[in-house]
Structures are given as C-alpha cells and as structure tokens.
Design a protein around this motif. Structure first.
Motif, PDB file in Angstrom:
ATOM      1  N   SER A 214      -0.669 -11.969 -14.442  1.00  0.00           N
ATOM      2  CA  SER A 214      -0.741 -10.687 -13.754  1.00  0.00           C
ATOM      3  C   SER A 214      -1.048 -10.818 -12.279  1.00  0.00           C
TER       4      SER A 214
ATOM      5  N   CYS B 241      -3.820 -10.645 -10.992  1.00  0.00           N
ATOM      6  CA  CYS B 241      -5.006  -9.870 -10.630  1.00  0.00           C
ATOM      7  C   CYS B 241      -5.953 -10.723  -9.819  1.00  0.00           C
TER       8      CYS B 241
ATOM      9  N   ASP C 212      -4.037 -11.864  -6.096  1.00  0.00           N
ATOM     10  CA  ASP C 212      -3.942 -11.072  -4.864  1.00  0.00           C
ATOM     11  C   ASP C 212      -5.298 -10.593  -4.355  1.00  0.00           C
TER      12      ASP C 212
ATOM     13  N   LEU D 213       1.070 -11.080   1.947  1.00  0.00           N
ATOM     14  CA  LEU D 213       1.759  -9.865   1.500  1.00  0.00           C
ATOM     15  C   LEU D 213       1.852  -8.842   2.636  1.00  0.00           C
TER      16      LEU D 213
ATOM     17  N   ILE E 107       4.599  -9.934   5.039  1.00  0.00           N
ATOM     18  CA  ILE E 107       5.941  -9.633   4.517  1.00  0.00           C
ATOM     19  C   ILE E 107       6.204  -8.128   4.592  1.00  0.00           C
ATOM     20  N   MET E 108       5.142  -7.326   4.317  1.00  0.00           N
ATOM     21  CA  MET E 108       5.271  -5.871   4.397  1.00  0.00           C
ATOM     22  C   MET E 108       5.659  -5.457   5.825  1.00  0.00           C
TER      23      MET E 108
ATOM     24  N   GLU F 185       5.333   7.164  -6.089  1.00  0.00           N
ATOM     25  CA  GLU F 185       5.126   6.835  -7.507  1.00  0.00           C
ATOM     26  C   GLU F 185       6.443   6.763  -8.278  1.00  0.00           C
TER      27      GLU F 185
ATOM     28  N   GLY G 162      -2.923   0.405   2.047  1.00  0.00           N
ATOM     29  CA  GLY G 162      -1.954  -0.601   1.617  1.00  0.00           C
ATOM     30  C   GLY G 162      -0.530  -0.131   1.377  1.00  0.00           C
ATOM     31  N   TYR G 163      -0.280   1.180   1.433  1.00  0.00           N
ATOM     32  CA  TYR G 163       1.117   1.614   1.332  1.00  0.00           C
ATOM     33  C   TYR G 163       1.833   1.167   2.605  1.00  0.00           C
TER      34      TYR G 163
ATOM     35  N   ALA H   2       2.753   4.154 -12.504  1.00  0.00           N
ATOM     36  CA  ALA H   2       2.289   5.252 -11.641  1.00  0.00           C
ATOM     37  C   ALA H   2       2.963   6.567 -12.020  1.00  0.00           C
ATOM     38  N   SER H   3       4.150   6.487 -12.574  1.00  0.00           N
ATOM     39  CA  SER H   3       4.870   7.694 -12.980  1.00  0.00           C
ATOM     40  C   SER H   3       5.858   7.306 -14.073  1.00  0.00           C
TER      41      SER H   3
ATOM     42  N   ALA I 270      -2.257  -3.181 -18.533  1.00  0.00           N
ATOM     43  CA  ALA I 270      -2.656  -3.625 -17.191  1.00  0.00           C
ATOM     44  C   ALA I 270      -2.551  -5.145 -17.031  1.00  0.00           C
TER      45      ALA I 270
ATOM     46  N   THR J 197       0.720  -6.388 -15.727  1.00  0.00           N
ATOM     47  CA  THR J 197       1.229  -5.879 -14.447  1.00  0.00           C
ATOM     48  C   THR J 197       0.658  -6.685 -13.283  1.00  0.00           C
ATOM     49  N   LEU J 198       1.322  -6.578 -12.157  1.00  0.00           N
ATOM     50  CA  LEU J 198       0.938  -7.352 -10.974  1.00  0.00           C
ATOM     51  C   LEU J 198       0.542  -6.406  -9.845  1.00  0.00           C
ATOM     52  N   GLY J 199      -0.494  -6.773  -9.111  1.00  0.00           N
ATOM     53  CA  GLY J 199      -0.833  -6.021  -7.913  1.00  0.00           C
ATOM     54  C   GLY J 199      -2.110  -5.203  -7.991  1.00  0.00           C
ATOM     55  N   GLY J 200      -2.589  -4.922  -9.210  1.00  0.00           N
ATOM     56  CA  GLY J 200      -3.863  -4.212  -9.351  1.00  0.00           C
ATOM     57  C   GLY J 200      -3.782  -2.700  -9.228  1.00  0.00           C
ATOM     58  N   TRP J 201      -2.941  -2.201  -8.325  1.00  0.00           N
ATOM     59  CA  TRP J 201      -2.724  -0.752  -8.183  1.00  0.00           C
ATOM     60  C   TRP J 201      -1.331  -0.534  -7.604  1.00  0.00           C
ATOM     61  N   LEU J 202      -0.922   0.729  -7.496  1.00  0.00           N
ATOM     62  CA  LEU J 202       0.443   1.020  -7.049  1.00  0.00           C
ATOM     63  C   LEU J 202       0.785   0.342  -5.720  1.00  0.00           C
ATOM     64  N   GLY J 203      -0.124   0.464  -4.731  1.00  0.00           N
ATOM     65  CA  GLY J 203       0.134  -0.127  -3.414  1.00  0.00           C
ATOM     66  C   GLY J 203       0.327  -1.634  -3.507  1.00  0.00           C
TER      67      GLY J 203
ATOM     68  N   ILE K  65       3.693  -2.429  -5.113  1.00  0.00           N
ATOM     69  CA  ILE K  65       4.787  -2.250  -4.151  1.00  0.00           C
ATOM     70  C   ILE K  65       4.852  -3.441  -3.190  1.00  0.00           C
ATOM     71  N   ALA K  66       3.683  -3.902  -2.749  1.00  0.00           N
ATOM     72  CA  ALA K  66       3.651  -5.039  -1.818  1.00  0.00           C
ATOM     73  C   ALA K  66       4.300  -6.274  -2.458  1.00  0.00           C
ATOM     74  N   TRP K  67       3.960  -6.540  -3.725  1.00  0.00           N
ATOM     75  CA  TRP K  67       4.567  -7.678  -4.433  1.00  0.00           C
ATOM     76  C   TRP K  67       6.064  -7.453  -4.644  1.00  0.00           C
TER      77      TRP K  67
ATOM     78  N   PHE L   4       8.224  -5.670  -2.944  1.00  0.00           N
ATOM     79  CA  PHE L   4       9.022  -5.807  -1.722  1.00  0.00           C
ATOM     80  C   PHE L   4       8.985  -7.216  -1.156  1.00  0.00           C
ATOM     81  N   ALA L   5       7.972  -8.007  -1.534  1.00  0.00           N
ATOM     82  CA  ALA L   5       7.949  -9.410  -1.105  1.00  0.00           C
ATOM     83  C   ALA L   5       8.941 -10.211  -1.953  1.00  0.00           C
TER      84      ALA L   5
END
Lengths: 249, 207
Positions: free
Chosen positions: A37, A39, A42, A51, A54-55, A138, A242-243, B36-37, B46, B49-55, B58-60, B62-63
């Motif tokens: 994952s 977790c 990151d 990250l 890259i963003m 979302e 972070g968005y 998220a939706s 959980a 999934t990767l990233g911990g939360w929606l943001g 998304i970062a992962w 798009f990378a």
C-alpha cells in the motif's frame, strides 16, 4: 473494588514472549503495508518531496496544454442535475450567510482601482450564462446552470495587470484558492450571481461564487470575499494540503 | 533467426518491469481515488490502496502515469522499429489458437520458451490494447475539456469514468492469470529478469 496485585517477576518471561510475538506480527504487517500500500512509503519525506516535484511537473504540463480558446462543453436545460449536490469542506448546517446589501468584494494586489465592489455593480454588467459540467476531484460530476460576469471583464474594470501570474480568491467561509492568469481570462470563467436562473442560493455560494468549467470543483470557490492579483504564489485551502494546484480539466 | 538464442531484449525487460511497477502503483492509487466517490456499492480495503488519502492517491496516480506512458511508448516504438512486436505478438491462425486453447484446457499446453504460443500472443496483444485504452480513458476524464475529443469518443465524462474502471478490472484479471502462469513456468520469470534464457529455436517458429 481493589485491583488484583500482579507479581511481575512471575510473568516476566510470559510477557516477553507475547511482546516478541506482537513485534514480529507488526513488523510483518508493516512490511506488507510498505510493499502493498505504500502507507509507510509516502510518509517518508524524500518520497513526499519526489511526489511534490512530479506534481509540479504535471502542473506545468497542464498549463502548457491549456488553451484560452478551448471551451468546456455546454449542455441543455434538460440535462441539468437536479437537485445539484451541496459540497464544501464542512456540512450543510455550517453554511455561513451574509447580508447581501452590505456584502462587498475586496479588491487588492496588482490593480489600479482597489475600491470594493457591491452586488449592484456586478448586476449592472453584462451577464453570461452557461450550463456546464462541474467535476469534483473525487470523481463525481454534476451539470449546473450558472450566470454572471466574466472574470476577464471584471479584471479589466479594476485595471488589473493581466501580465501577473495569479489571481487569488478569498472566501468568507475561510476557504481560498488561486488560479493562473490564462484561466482567469478564459471566456467561461465567470463571477456567478445566479444559479439555475435565480439568485445564487446560500448552499451554492451566495452571494457570489467563481465558476471555472475548465477546472476541478475545488478551484471553483464559493462565498467570495476578495480578489487579489499577484505574482506571489498564493496556494489555497486544499492545494496546501496536497491537491495539485493547477487542477485543470 | 534460426538457431540463435532468443530472449526478451534489454528494452523489453526494462520497459516490462517499469511498466509493471507503474501499473501496480496506478491500481493502488486508482483504488484510493475510487474510494473517494465509489461507482459501485463497495470500496477497496484501505490496506490495498496507495497514498493514505485522496490527495496522496492522486499524487501517486499522476506520478506513475508518466512512467507508465513513458515505458509503454518506449516499448511500442522499440517493438515496432525492431520488428519484435510483430514477430512476438502477431496472431496465429485460428486453428492454431483453437489447438492451443484445447491443449490449455486439458492442461497440456507446453510453454515453448523461445516463442509465444497462440494464447500468449492473443493475451499479450489484448492486454496491450486494454492498457492503451485505460490510459486513453484516464486522460479523457483527467482532461475532459482540453482533450474533449477523447471524452467525446468515450461517450462523455461519466461513461469514460466507468470504462476506465472496467478496464482496470480487466488489467487486474490479466495480472492474476499472468503472475500465476509465470510462477508455474519460472523460467519465463527468470528470462524476463535476466534475459539470459539461451535456447536454440526451431526454424519454422520464426518464419
């Protein structure tokens, strides 16, 4: 009630064994998590930094492929999503309401006229109507009807330096966001006064919101309080968490 | 080409593993974004999934998008320029496919190390197409305005989003089968890692 007394020396070896078992178990699951994952991956500052870099690159690409002439698709009245979903970083019960007659839009930054604007002043300008798709980060989307004044026309009225990089929006619900000047000058970027042909209701950002069909929902601020033209990167409520900043569609 | 050792080229091996890792990241972060939706009445656990939360998701996403598209482009361009893509993945005649399917159903299909059998050719070609479509639908829901023609081609934002999800399911299905088969025939895994599967091949296989 008296707590039973425990002689720790008697159970020490037992405890150690249990402890060791738990340690092994958590190590295993952490390893599994790290592999499956990320977790654990990151949370690593170097990964977070990579990250973010890259963003930044992705944002530059987004800015590059954005065209001020490319319009978001418009829909028919029948395609409007009803009821249009309420969405904010708080619940519907916490919506803040202002007296519309006393509301003023603060203007600051690289502009020649910093006098605040009233709703009546916006009503006097030419109104643009659009039925476009609002897309949330979302993934869900909803089609709505908004009308109001082109942001580009407003920027012209206040004598904004359109060579500046950013336009920042401050809101009275403590939200904020900012956009690139290219998007600010896009013909479909409007300062909304009406929703579905009636005065913008509190749930959708009364008395004024910014509608940008070329950007995701979090770049469409409601409950507008201030506009600032600046060259200093302003960030935003979600962007700072972070968005991606560009958030273009 | 006959009697010469044939193994996955260095480019194939590098792009395979970069692509594979990118795809795993795309799936894990994609599940985070899905949660998220959700489109369907379930969410992904959980831990998967990767990233911990929606943001973070998304970062992962798009990378890994860049490394997936990059490795895919290098693989396809190299494969086309060198002729490997055509040689390795060109579909076999229908009767050969039926023969191999029959053999596979009876668990008798041998895995010729130097060349792909009819089922492999079909499966790998299909998954390449599916991944290309997954990337295209993904781009269309990321940029429904700037890449409006793509979103239009996939039936609009909402349908493109469902397609993107369905294509992910196909990729996950392929991954499960592909990994199982690679573990059953470990020499293929060895070859894809080290590229040193020296095997003398049959003349008419390369014709």
């Amino acid at each position: 009630m008296k707590r039973p007394t425990i002689d720790h020396s008697l159970i020490a070896s037992e405890l150690r064994r249990v402890e060791r078992r738990f340690m092994l178990k958590s190590a295993l699951s952490l390893g599994g998590l790290a592999m499956l994952s990320g977790c654990a991956i990151d949370d690593e500052p170097s990964v977070e930094k990579a990250l973010a870099t890259i963003m930044g690159f992705t944002d530059r690409v987004q800015a590059m492929i954005f065209s001020r002439n490319r319009l978001a698709r418009e829909f028919s009245t029948a395609q409007i999503t009803r009821p249009f979903p309420f969405n904010a970083y708080y619940d519907q019960d916490d919506i803040r309401v202002v007296d519309e007659t006393r509301w003023r839009l603060e203007v600051s930054g690289l502009v020649s006229d910093k006098r605040p604007w009233s709703l009546a002043q916006f009503r006097a300008l030419e109104q643009q109507r659009q039925i476009t798709r609002h897309i949330c980060v979302e993934g869900w989307s909803a089609i709505g009807s908004w009308s109001g004044v082109r942001l580009s026309a407003f920027l012209q009225h206040i004598g904004a330096d359109t060579r500046a990089k950013y336009v920042k929006f401050g809101c009275f619900d403590d939200y904020s966001t900012s956009i690139d000047m290219e998007t600010a000058l896009h013909p479909q970027t409007i300062m909304v006064l009406d929703f579905d042909d009636a005065s913008l209701p509190p749930a959708y950002g009364a008395p004024m919101k910014i509608r940008i069909p070329t950007k995701l929902g979090y770049k469409n601020p409601k409950y507008l309080a201030s506009v600032e033209v600046t060259n200093i990167f302003p960030g935003g409520y979600w962007e700072n968490q972070g968005y991606d900043w560009f958030g273009g569609s | 080409m006959a009697h010469r050792p044939r193994s996955p080229s260095l480019v194939t091996r590098i792009t395979h593993w970069v692509g594979a890792l990118s795809m795993l990241v795309m799936i894990g972060s994609g599940w985070q974004i899905y949660n998220a939706s959700p489109l369907l009445p379930f969410i992904f656990p959980a831990w998967a999934t990767l990233g911990g939360w929606l943001g973070g998701g998304i970062a992962w996403h798009f990378a890994a998008m860049w490394s997936l598209m990059g490795s895919g482009a290098v693989y396809l361009i190299h494969g086309m320029a060198s002729g490997r893509l055509r040689r390795d993945l060109r579909p076999r005649a229908a009767h050969l496919l039926l023969r191999d399917l029959g053999l596979a159903a009876r668990l008798r299909l041998t895995h010729a190390p130097a060349t792909y059998n009819a089922i492999q050719r079909l499966l790998y070609s299909c998954v390449l197409g599916v991944v290309i479509l997954a990337v295209a639908t993904g781009l269309s829901i990321w940029k429904p305005v700037q890449l409006g023609f793509l979103a239009w081609a996939f039936g609009g934002y909402d349908i493109a989003r469902c397609l993107h999800f369905a294509l992910m399911c196909l990729i996950v299905g392929f991954l499960i089968v592909h990994v199982c088969l690679a573990l059953i025939v470990p020499s293929t895994l060895f070859g894809m890692v080290f590229g040193r599967r020296v095997i003398v091949i049959d003349e008419d296989e390369s014709s």
